[in-house]
Motif scaffolding. Structure first.
Motif, PDB file in Angstrom:
ATOM      1  N   PHE A  85       0.850  -1.198   0.061  1.00  0.00           N
ATOM      2  CA  PHE A  85      -0.041   0.025  -0.007  1.00  0.00           C
ATOM      3  C   PHE A  85       0.706   1.339   0.065  1.00  0.00           C
ATOM      4  O   PHE A  85       0.490   2.217  -0.661  1.00  0.00           O
ATOM      5  N   ALA A  86       2.032   1.047   0.787  1.00  0.00           N
ATOM      6  CA  ALA A  86       2.782   2.467   0.921  1.00  0.00           C
ATOM      7  C   ALA A  86       3.353   2.718  -0.379  1.00  0.00           C
ATOM      8  O   ALA A  86       3.763   3.918  -0.859  1.00  0.00           O
ATOM      9  N   TYR A  87       3.803   1.573  -1.064  1.00  0.00           N
ATOM     10  CA  TYR A  87       4.527   2.007  -2.407  1.00  0.00           C
ATOM     11  C   TYR A  87       3.576   2.268  -3.444  1.00  0.00           C
ATOM     12  O   TYR A  87       3.820   3.078  -4.277  1.00  0.00           O
ATOM     13  N   SER A  88       2.331   1.820  -3.188  1.00  0.00           N
ATOM     14  CA  SER A  88       1.268   2.175  -4.424  1.00  0.00           C
ATOM     15  C   SER A  88       0.875   3.620  -4.376  1.00  0.00           C
ATOM     16  O   SER A  88       0.709   4.019  -5.548  1.00  0.00           O
ATOM     17  N   VAL A  89       0.657   4.043  -3.105  1.00  0.00           N
ATOM     18  CA  VAL A  89       0.254   5.282  -3.218  1.00  0.00           C
ATOM     19  C   VAL A  89       1.057   6.337  -3.159  1.00  0.00           C
ATOM     20  O   VAL A  89       0.859   7.623  -3.219  1.00  0.00           O
ATOM     21  N   THR A  90       2.366   6.155  -3.291  1.00  0.00           N
ATOM     22  CA  THR A  90       3.447   7.088  -3.256  1.00  0.00           C
ATOM     23  C   THR A  90       4.423   6.868  -4.640  1.00  0.00           C
ATOM     24  O   THR A  90       5.488   7.082  -4.634  1.00  0.00           O
ATOM     25  N   ASP A  91       3.819   6.138  -5.586  1.00  0.00           N
ATOM     26  CA  ASP A  91       4.925   5.889  -6.678  1.00  0.00           C
ATOM     27  C   ASP A  91       4.771   6.730  -7.822  1.00  0.00           C
ATOM     28  O   ASP A  91       5.601   6.724  -8.646  1.00  0.00           O
ATOM     29  N   LYS A  92       3.997   7.874  -7.743  1.00  0.00           N
ATOM     30  CA  LYS A  92       4.184   8.945  -8.499  1.00  0.00           C
ATOM     31  C   LYS A  92       4.669  10.321  -8.032  1.00  0.00           C
ATOM     32  O   LYS A  92       4.185  10.426  -6.793  1.00  0.00           O
ATOM     33  N   GLY A  93       5.056  11.180  -8.698  1.00  0.00           N
ATOM     34  CA  GLY A  93       5.262  12.484  -8.289  1.00  0.00           C
ATOM     35  C   GLY A  93       6.873  12.864  -7.988  1.00  0.00           C
ATOM     36  O   GLY A  93       7.097  11.882  -7.234  1.00  0.00           O
ATOM     37  N   SER A  94       7.290  13.787  -8.226  1.00  0.00           N
ATOM     38  CA  SER A  94       8.738  14.417  -7.578  1.00  0.00           C
ATOM     39  C   SER A  94       8.666  15.851  -8.065  1.00  0.00           C
ATOM     40  O   SER A  94       8.047  16.386  -8.363  1.00  0.00           O
ATOM     41  N   GLY A  95       9.610  16.582  -7.164  1.00  0.00           N
ATOM     42  CA  GLY A  95      10.053  17.818  -7.424  1.00  0.00           C
ATOM     43  C   GLY A  95      10.725  18.199  -8.852  1.00  0.00           C
ATOM     44  O   GLY A  95      11.328  17.282  -9.335  1.00  0.00           O
ATOM     45  N   ARG A  96      10.352  19.192  -9.318  1.00  0.00           N
ATOM     46  CA  ARG A  96      10.890  19.669 -10.670  1.00  0.00           C
ATOM     47  C   ARG A  96      12.038  20.506 -10.287  1.00  0.00           C
ATOM     48  O   ARG A  96      12.129  21.765  -9.525  1.00  0.00           O
ATOM     49  N   PRO A  97      13.264  20.431 -10.940  1.00  0.00           N
ATOM     50  CA  PRO A  97      14.242  21.182 -10.886  1.00  0.00           C
ATOM     51  C   PRO A  97      14.134  22.608 -11.445  1.00  0.00           C
ATOM     52  O   PRO A  97      13.385  22.854 -12.492  1.00  0.00           O
ATOM     53  N   VAL A  98      14.749  23.702 -10.813  1.00  0.00           N
ATOM     54  CA  VAL A  98      14.539  24.940 -11.345  1.00  0.00           C
ATOM     55  C   VAL A  98      15.769  25.716 -11.639  1.00  0.00           C
ATOM     56  O   VAL A  98      16.886  25.508 -10.937  1.00  0.00           O
ATOM     57  N   MET A  99      16.001  26.300 -12.700  1.00  0.00           N
ATOM     58  CA  MET A  99      17.280  26.959 -13.202  1.00  0.00           C
ATOM     59  C   MET A  99      17.843  27.873 -12.177  1.00  0.00           C
ATOM     60  O   MET A  99      16.823  28.602 -11.549  1.00  0.00           O
ATOM     61  N   ASN A 100      19.187  27.696 -11.912  1.00  0.00           N
ATOM     62  CA  ASN A 100      19.791  28.727 -10.818  1.00  0.00           C
ATOM     63  C   ASN A 100      19.187  28.669  -9.462  1.00  0.00           C
ATOM     64  O   ASN A 100      19.280  29.563  -8.551  1.00  0.00           O
ATOM     65  N   ALA A 106       5.132  15.013  -1.546  1.00  0.00           N
ATOM     66  CA  ALA A 106       6.757  14.972  -1.552  1.00  0.00           C
ATOM     67  C   ALA A 106       7.241  14.249  -0.534  1.00  0.00           C
ATOM     68  O   ALA A 106       8.097  13.373  -0.059  1.00  0.00           O
ATOM     69  N   SER A 107       7.021  15.083   0.692  1.00  0.00           N
ATOM     70  CA  SER A 107       7.316  14.739   1.897  1.00  0.00           C
ATOM     71  C   SER A 107       7.069  13.500   2.458  1.00  0.00           C
ATOM     72  O   SER A 107       7.771  12.733   3.164  1.00  0.00           O
ATOM     73  N   LEU A 108       5.790  13.048   2.425  1.00  0.00           N
ATOM     74  CA  LEU A 108       5.257  11.766   2.737  1.00  0.00           C
ATOM     75  C   LEU A 108       5.699  10.694   1.773  1.00  0.00           C
ATOM     76  O   LEU A 108       6.145   9.744   2.435  1.00  0.00           O
ATOM     77  N   LYS A 109       5.919  11.080   0.687  1.00  0.00           N
ATOM     78  CA  LYS A 109       6.730   9.892  -0.255  1.00  0.00           C
ATOM     79  C   LYS A 109       8.124   9.597   0.374  1.00  0.00           C
ATOM     80  O   LYS A 109       8.480   8.357   0.639  1.00  0.00           O
ATOM     81  N   LYS A 110       9.033  10.573   0.639  1.00  0.00           N
ATOM     82  CA  LYS A 110      10.101  10.524   1.140  1.00  0.00           C
ATOM     83  C   LYS A 110      10.188   9.782   2.392  1.00  0.00           C
ATOM     84  O   LYS A 110      11.011   8.782   2.775  1.00  0.00           O
ATOM     85  N   SER A 111       9.400  10.028   3.395  1.00  0.00           N
ATOM     86  CA  SER A 111       9.047   9.595   4.852  1.00  0.00           C
ATOM     87  C   SER A 111       8.929   7.860   4.648  1.00  0.00           C
ATOM     88  O   SER A 111       9.518   7.195   5.017  1.00  0.00           O
ATOM     89  N   TRP A 112       7.795   7.842   3.733  1.00  0.00           N
ATOM     90  CA  TRP A 112       7.054   6.405   3.755  1.00  0.00           C
ATOM     91  C   TRP A 112       8.304   5.605   3.079  1.00  0.00           C
ATOM     92  O   TRP A 112       8.478   4.248   3.423  1.00  0.00           O
ATOM     93  N   LEU A 159      15.717  23.257   0.086  1.00  0.00           N
ATOM     94  CA  LEU A 159      14.745  23.326   0.918  1.00  0.00           C
ATOM     95  C   LEU A 159      14.068  21.974   1.034  1.00  0.00           C
ATOM     96  O   LEU A 159      14.147  21.376  -0.017  1.00  0.00           O
ATOM     97  N   SER A 160      13.502  21.615   2.207  1.00  0.00           N
ATOM     98  CA  SER A 160      12.630  20.713   2.353  1.00  0.00           C
ATOM     99  C   SER A 160      11.439  20.549   1.332  1.00  0.00           C
ATOM    100  O   SER A 160      11.042  21.883   0.828  1.00  0.00           O
ATOM    101  N   PRO A 161      10.559  19.903   0.929  1.00  0.00           N
ATOM    102  CA  PRO A 161       9.482  19.863  -0.009  1.00  0.00           C
ATOM    103  C   PRO A 161       8.363  20.884   0.633  1.00  0.00           C
ATOM    104  O   PRO A 161       7.869  21.613  -0.140  1.00  0.00           O
ATOM    105  N   VAL A 162       8.109  20.631   2.029  1.00  0.00           N
ATOM    106  CA  VAL A 162       7.079  21.668   2.733  1.00  0.00           C
ATOM    107  C   VAL A 162       7.640  23.096   2.742  1.00  0.00           C
ATOM    108  O   VAL A 162       6.724  23.819   2.339  1.00  0.00           O
ATOM    109  N   GLU A 163       8.998  23.387   3.227  1.00  0.00           N
ATOM    110  CA  GLU A 163       9.450  24.640   2.857  1.00  0.00           C
ATOM    111  C   GLU A 163       9.268  25.223   1.571  1.00  0.00           C
ATOM    112  O   GLU A 163       8.972  26.369   1.203  1.00  0.00           O
TER     113      GLU A 163
END
Length: 285
Positions: free
Chosen positions: A92-107, A227-233, A167-171
């Motif tokens: 369950f933990a892997y199935s609900v956190t299988d998608k999504g990640s942060g996008r890099p930003v220039m500079n 994103a924070s939940l995904k990292k923790s789980w 920064l952390s995802p929440v920050e």
């Protein structure tokens, strides 16, 4: 018989030790929920599983020491259910956190987060207005954005210093406006519109310099929580997978030892059947 009982006792003792990292993982997730993630219901299944393994292991240990058949059967039955529950939780933990990640930003050293990158049950639950009202209130009360403020000799850090922070995802999602909106940095939680807003991202108009609002109503904040939940789980799930493998090995060994005990109680030698070939009678003349 003694060696079998010793093996069962040792297996249950190590099973008891294995319950500690599972229970610890649930408590760690609980601490994360109180500080940043703020989805406090998610850690309870793990805490319950860890506590169940601990109690059942003690029952199995007592059953081995006192050769209590009822406790040993109770241990085997409940431990099977616990292993199945732990396996289900990992899937369950892997199935609900299988998608999504942060996008890099220039500079920028930090990432930006977008809600459309996520989908599924967890995304729907976080995005639900009734749940999000509680989650955003929890994030606000945790003062996570206030803790992003830094200073050098009493002076707020410069824009370049801030842009080089990881920064952390929440920050990143809740404490600043999305980079594409074109806001000008004043300090970590104070930004001014400069050069006009860019793009059609609704978060650009949701940002507010009021320290009680910031970007708590932004989709980027919801994405940061996901994103924070995904990292923790994922961290906890790696530990749980290792524990599950060891737990299954110990469970099989314990069951084998228990069966060996039953075989001895039935006066059945190991590796022999309980039927013997009938010897022909002697013929007396």
């Amino acid at each position: 018989m003694r060696s079998s009982n010793h093996l069962i006792g040792v297996v249950n003792f190590f099973t008891f030790l294995l319950s500690i990292p599972i229970l610890g993982g649930g408590i760690w997730l609980s601490g994360r929920a109180n500080n940043t993630d703020c989805l406090k219901f998610l850690q309870w299944p793990l805490i319950v599983i860890g506590a169940a393994i601990m109690v059942v292991s003690l029952a199995g240990f007592a059953g081995a020491c006192y050769r209590n058949t009822f406790l040993m059967r109770f241990y085997q039955f409940v431990m099977f259910l616990v292993i199945a529950a732990l396996l289900g939780f990992i899937i369950f933990a892997y199935s609900v956190t299988d998608k999504g990640s942060g996008r890099p930003v220039m500079n920028r050293a930090y990432l930006d987060y977008y809600l459309q990158d996520y989908s599924g049950w967890l995304e729907e639950r976080v995005a639900d207005q009734s749940y999000w009202a509680k989650i955003s209130s929890c994030i606000r009360d945790s003062k996570v954005c206030a803790r992003t403020r830094r200073g050098v000799n009493g002076v707020a850090e410069t824009a370049d210093m801030f842009y080089n922070r990881r920064l952390s995802p929440v920050e990143s999602g809740c404490c600043k406006p999305p980079t594409e909106c074109g806001y000008t940095y004043v300090n970590e939680t104070l930004w001014t519109a400069g050069g006009g807003l860019v793009g059609t991202n609704p978060d650009c108009t949701s940002w507010n310099n009021d320290q009680q609002q910031l970007c708590y109503s932004c989709n980027s904040c919801k994405a940061g929580v996901l994103a924070s939940l995904k990292k923790s789980w994922r961290k906890v799930s790696v530990i749980n997978i290792v524990v599950l493998i060891i737990l299954v090995i110990f469970y099989v060994a314990g069951c084998a030892a228990y069966r060996n005990n039953k075989r001895i109680d039935n006066h059945e030698a190991y590796g022999e059947t309980r039927m013997t070939k009938e010897q022909p009678s002697r013929i007396h003349i």
